[in-house]
Design a protein around this motif. Structure first.
Motif, PDB file in Angstrom:
ATOM      1  N   VAL A 229      14.143  -1.939 -23.460  1.00  0.00           N
ATOM      2  CA  VAL A 229      13.240  -1.312 -24.425  1.00  0.00           C
ATOM      3  C   VAL A 229      13.839   0.016 -24.873  1.00  0.00           C
ATOM      4  O   VAL A 229      14.681   0.603 -24.180  1.00  0.00           O
ATOM      5  CB  VAL A 229      11.834  -1.081 -23.823  1.00  0.00           C
ATOM      6  N   THR A 230      13.428   0.482 -26.019  1.00  0.00           N
ATOM      7  CA  THR A 230      13.910   1.781 -26.474  1.00  0.00           C
ATOM      8  C   THR A 230      13.224   2.886 -25.676  1.00  0.00           C
ATOM      9  O   THR A 230      12.193   2.661 -25.015  1.00  0.00           O
ATOM     10  CB  THR A 230      13.620   1.983 -27.963  1.00  0.00           C
ATOM     11  N   TRP A 231      13.786   4.073 -25.750  1.00  0.00           N
ATOM     12  CA  TRP A 231      13.184   5.202 -25.037  1.00  0.00           C
ATOM     13  C   TRP A 231      11.764   5.458 -25.526  1.00  0.00           C
ATOM     14  O   TRP A 231      10.868   5.733 -24.715  1.00  0.00           O
ATOM     15  CB  TRP A 231      14.038   6.468 -25.222  1.00  0.00           C
ATOM     16  N   ARG A 264      18.664   9.770 -19.382  1.00  0.00           N
ATOM     17  CA  ARG A 264      18.887  10.534 -20.615  1.00  0.00           C
ATOM     18  C   ARG A 264      19.544  11.888 -20.325  1.00  0.00           C
ATOM     19  O   ARG A 264      20.301  12.409 -21.154  1.00  0.00           O
ATOM     20  CB  ARG A 264      17.568  10.710 -21.359  1.00  0.00           C
ATOM     21  N   SER A 265      19.264  12.424 -19.152  1.00  0.00           N
ATOM     22  CA  SER A 265      19.893  13.701 -18.799  1.00  0.00           C
ATOM     23  C   SER A 265      21.390  13.541 -18.546  1.00  0.00           C
ATOM     24  O   SER A 265      22.120  14.537 -18.466  1.00  0.00           O
ATOM     25  CB  SER A 265      19.209  14.309 -17.573  1.00  0.00           C
ATOM     26  N   LEU A 270      28.172  11.862 -20.127  1.00  0.00           N
ATOM     27  CA  LEU A 270      28.802  10.714 -20.784  1.00  0.00           C
ATOM     28  C   LEU A 270      29.682  11.169 -21.951  1.00  0.00           C
ATOM     29  O   LEU A 270      30.781  10.632 -22.158  1.00  0.00           O
ATOM     30  CB  LEU A 270      27.729   9.741 -21.271  1.00  0.00           C
ATOM     31  N   VAL A 271      29.207  12.150 -22.712  1.00  0.00           N
ATOM     32  CA  VAL A 271      30.027  12.680 -23.803  1.00  0.00           C
ATOM     33  C   VAL A 271      31.309  13.303 -23.247  1.00  0.00           C
ATOM     34  O   VAL A 271      32.417  13.068 -23.751  1.00  0.00           O
ATOM     35  CB  VAL A 271      29.233  13.711 -24.627  1.00  0.00           C
ATOM     36  N   SER A 307      24.927  11.710 -31.700  1.00  0.00           N
ATOM     37  CA  SER A 307      25.468  10.385 -31.999  1.00  0.00           C
ATOM     38  C   SER A 307      25.415   9.482 -30.771  1.00  0.00           C
ATOM     39  O   SER A 307      25.146   8.285 -30.880  1.00  0.00           O
ATOM     40  CB  SER A 307      26.895  10.493 -32.528  1.00  0.00           C
ATOM     41  N   LEU A 308      25.650  10.038 -29.578  1.00  0.00           N
ATOM     42  CA  LEU A 308      25.581   9.212 -28.366  1.00  0.00           C
ATOM     43  C   LEU A 308      24.155   8.740 -28.116  1.00  0.00           C
ATOM     44  O   LEU A 308      23.923   7.575 -27.776  1.00  0.00           O
ATOM     45  CB  LEU A 308      26.112   9.980 -27.165  1.00  0.00           C
ATOM     46  N   ALA A 309      23.193   9.642 -28.295  1.00  0.00           N
ATOM     47  CA  ALA A 309      21.791   9.263 -28.079  1.00  0.00           C
ATOM     48  C   ALA A 309      21.364   8.169 -29.053  1.00  0.00           C
ATOM     49  O   ALA A 309      20.589   7.267 -28.697  1.00  0.00           O
ATOM     50  CB  ALA A 309      20.887  10.484 -28.221  1.00  0.00           C
ATOM     51  N   ARG A 310      21.875   8.229 -30.276  1.00  0.00           N
ATOM     52  CA  ARG A 310      21.542   7.203 -31.260  1.00  0.00           C
ATOM     53  C   ARG A 310      22.085   5.848 -30.834  1.00  0.00           C
ATOM     54  O   ARG A 310      21.443   4.807 -31.014  1.00  0.00           O
ATOM     55  CB  ARG A 310      22.090   7.604 -32.617  1.00  0.00           C
ATOM     56  N   GLN A 311      23.264   5.821 -30.253  1.00  0.00           N
ATOM     57  CA  GLN A 311      23.878   4.563 -29.835  1.00  0.00           C
ATOM     58  C   GLN A 311      23.370   4.083 -28.478  1.00  0.00           C
ATOM     59  O   GLN A 311      23.256   2.883 -28.243  1.00  0.00           O
ATOM     60  CB  GLN A 311      25.403   4.739 -29.791  1.00  0.00           C
ATOM     61  N   CYS A 312      23.072   4.996 -27.587  1.00  0.00           N
ATOM     62  CA  CYS A 312      22.510   4.639 -26.275  1.00  0.00           C
ATOM     63  C   CYS A 312      20.992   4.693 -26.373  1.00  0.00           C
ATOM     64  O   CYS A 312      20.327   5.535 -25.762  1.00  0.00           O
ATOM     65  CB  CYS A 312      23.026   5.582 -25.198  1.00  0.00           C
TER      66      CYS A 312
END
Length: 334
Positions: A229-231, A264-265, A270-271, A307-312
């Motif tokens: 599911v999405t966040w 998410r933290s 990850l970046v 951009s990472l949050a958008r993809q993850c």
């Protein structure tokens, strides 16, 4: 010659079924017919299904609840039944696919929900016979000022369930028999014995649906596909289900929310991991890396937290990316 014994909506109330059949003194040469809705809401759907499947001389008509399982239309009741049946679920649904939408012999017709007068059962629409949402809408349009059985003029008696009639069955003109007396809601489980057309009932042991839906809330929550599911969907679900008056459920939802927060933290880490890997690998090595998309973005200066949050956008995408960089993230709470 044996009787035809028709039982109203059972909904997993196995103990009451056994008591009712003892009360009518069922014998091997009696034909046992269910109006459908063997499953959902009650404590023992597997036992009810198993009884009808194993007993010779038994028929089950397709109810709207069986049809939901067959079609994969899931609400809370179906989610519970899937967990209750466990490893038997898929095979049970395959059996449900074989159920007829109507039964008829020389003395009586049996459908789950309704039928149009003047039309043989074999020519009726399945949606109307089983009481699907679409079938209910069609009936409402056809009979805006009453019910279908108000217009039933066929000579042969019809027996059905689906709509709870109250603690007593609905009997009209000796031809119309509504047998859903709300067993799963603490009412009665009712049978009609033909050819005498005698009615027999037993009292439900409890309001099974109230008990079952509370007892299975946490297992159902844990079985949901939280990784996919999405966040935003996860947060909305936590808010929605936190209204439950159950301390164990609320504790688990808090743990679920904390897990999502920890994932998410990890975005900054990850970046940073992507940038380090991009700096240390050749172009060919980047292409072969499981996180190649992120690495090329990092090399080109286009990977940041936004951009990472958008993809993850889901827990699974986040966990998979972390695994590609050899980073361990917390597991979904048990």
């Amino acid at each position: 010659m044996g009787r035809t014994i028709i039982v109203g909506d059972i909904h997993g109330c196995f103990d009451e079924l056994l008591e009712l059949l003892a009360k009518v003194d069922i014998r091997p040469d009696d034909l046992l017919v269910s109006v459908g809705d063997l499953v959902d809401r009650g404590p023992a759907p597997g036992e009810v299904v198993g009884f009808f499947r194993e007993r010779p001389n038994s028929v089950v008509v397709m109810g709207n609840h069986e049809r939901k399982h067959v079609r994969g239309v899931f609400s809370y009741a179906q989610e519970i039944t899937r967990l209750q049946l466990g490893d038997r679920y898929a095979e049970t649904v395959d059996w449900m696919r074989t159920l007829p939408y109507a039964f008829e012999n020389e003395q009586v017709r049996v459908v789950h929900a309704a039928m149009l007068p003047g039309i043989p059962p074999a020519e009726q629409r399945e949606e109307i016979l089983c009481g699907s949402t679409r079938g209910e809408r069609e009936l409402a349009a056809l009979f805006p000022d009453g019910s279908w059985y108000d217009h039933y003029t066929d000579a042969k008696p019809v027996v059905f369930g689906h709509h709870v009639t109250g603690p007593e069955p609905m009997i009209r003109d000796g031809r119309i028999f509504g047998l859903d007396t709300g067993a799963c809601h603490g009412g009665n489980l009712t049978a009609l014995c033909v050819p005498g057309f005698t009615v027999h009932s037993v009292k439900a042991h409890a309001d099974h649906w109230s008990i079952t839906k509370r007892a299975w809330q946490l297992p159902v929550l844990k079985s949901k596909p939280w990784h996919d599911v999405t966040w935003a969907e996860l947060e909305q679900a936590v808010v929605r289900f936190s209204s439950a008056d159950d301390a164990a459920v609320n504790r688990w939802l808090e743990a679920l929310q904390a897990w999502a927060g920890e994932l998410r933290s990890a975005f900054p880490a990850l970046v940073a991991a992507a940038r380090r890997a991009a700096d240390g690998l050749s172009t060919d090595e980047l292409r072969g890396h499981p996180a190649a998309q992120f690495l090329f973005q990092a090399r080109n200066g286009r990977l940041d937290l936004t951009s990472l949050a958008r993809q993850c956008s889901t827990p699974r995408r986040t966990v998979d990316l972390a695994a590609a960089f050899g980073l361990a993230l917390p597991e979904l709470p048990d």
